[in-house]
Design a protein around this motif. Structure first.
Motif, PDB file in Angstrom:
ATOM      1  N   HIS A 119       0.800  -1.218   0.000  1.00 48.00           N
ATOM      2  CA  HIS A 119       0.000   0.000   0.000  1.00 48.00           C
ATOM      3  C   HIS A 119       0.834   1.271   0.000  1.00 48.00           C
ATOM      4  N   GLY A 120       2.090   1.202  -0.385  1.00 48.38           N
ATOM      5  CA  GLY A 120       2.952   2.381  -0.388  1.00 48.38           C
ATOM      6  C   GLY A 120       2.414   3.464  -1.310  1.00 48.38           C
ATOM      7  N   VAL A 121       2.650   4.735  -0.957  1.00 44.67           N
ATOM      8  CA  VAL A 121       2.072   5.840  -1.718  1.00 44.67           C
ATOM      9  C   VAL A 121       2.795   6.106  -3.032  1.00 44.67           C
ATOM     10  N   ASN A 122       4.009   5.603  -3.198  1.00 43.99           N
ATOM     11  CA  ASN A 122       4.742   5.792  -4.447  1.00 43.99           C
ATOM     12  C   ASN A 122       5.737   4.643  -4.620  1.00 43.99           C
ATOM     13  N   TRP A 123       6.455   4.658  -5.716  1.00 49.75           N
ATOM     14  CA  TRP A 123       7.367   3.550  -6.013  1.00 49.75           C
ATOM     15  C   TRP A 123       8.512   3.483  -5.007  1.00 49.75           C
ATOM     16  N   PHE A 124       8.955   4.630  -4.495  1.00 52.41           N
ATOM     17  CA  PHE A 124      10.042   4.631  -3.524  1.00 52.41           C
ATOM     18  C   PHE A 124       9.626   3.924  -2.239  1.00 52.41           C
ATOM     19  N   ARG A 125       8.416   4.217  -1.740  1.00 53.49           N
ATOM     20  CA  ARG A 125       7.941   3.592  -0.514  1.00 53.49           C
ATOM     21  C   ARG A 125       7.735   2.097  -0.706  1.00 53.49           C
ATOM     22  N   ARG A 126       7.251   1.684  -1.895  1.00 51.80           N
ATOM     23  CA  ARG A 126       7.087   0.250  -2.178  1.00 51.80           C
ATOM     24  C   ARG A 126       8.442  -0.443  -2.252  1.00 51.80           C
ATOM     25  N   LEU A 127       9.410   0.210  -2.853  1.00 54.09           N
ATOM     26  CA  LEU A 127      10.763  -0.340  -2.929  1.00 54.09           C
ATOM     27  C   LEU A 127      11.383  -0.446  -1.540  1.00 54.09           C
TER      28      LEU A 127
END
Length: 103
Positions: free
Chosen positions: A76-84
């Motif tokens: 559920h990360g808000v962008n690709w950086f948070r998901r990474l």
């Protein structure tokens, strides 16, 4: 009783507003820690001061909380950086647990 519910609601809304803080606004990289991350930090610090089975329990709570946080960021990360970031922590946790099992 109504006053207690009102205070709890205000506290919850303040917590949600605080955890909504992020920098930068359009592409959040830094955010206020959410509940699993706070629990992980507190349990990890507590485990440093404990011995025996209490240390093991505190460390386990810390690992579980950081796993929940990493999963939430990954899914559920808000962008690709948070998901990474979530993926990196999931991989780190798998490696650390695997090393602990082989030790």
């Amino acid at each position: 009783m109504l006053m207690i519910k009102e205070r709890l609601l205000r506290a919850w809304l303040a917590y949600k507003r605080l955890t909504g803080l992020s920098f930068p606004r359009r592409f959040p990289i830094v955010q206020f820690p959410n509940l699993p991350l706070i629990v992980a930090a507190l349990a990890g610090e507590a485990s440093k001061f404990l011995e025996g089975s209490a240390h093991s329990y505190a460390a386990s709570v810390s690992y579980l909380a950081i796993t929940i946080w990493a999963y939430e960021e990954l899914v559920h990360g808000v962008n690709w950086f948070r998901r990474l970031l979530g993926l990196a922590y999931v991989i780190l946790l798998v490696v650390r647990v695997a090393n602990a099992l082989h030790a």
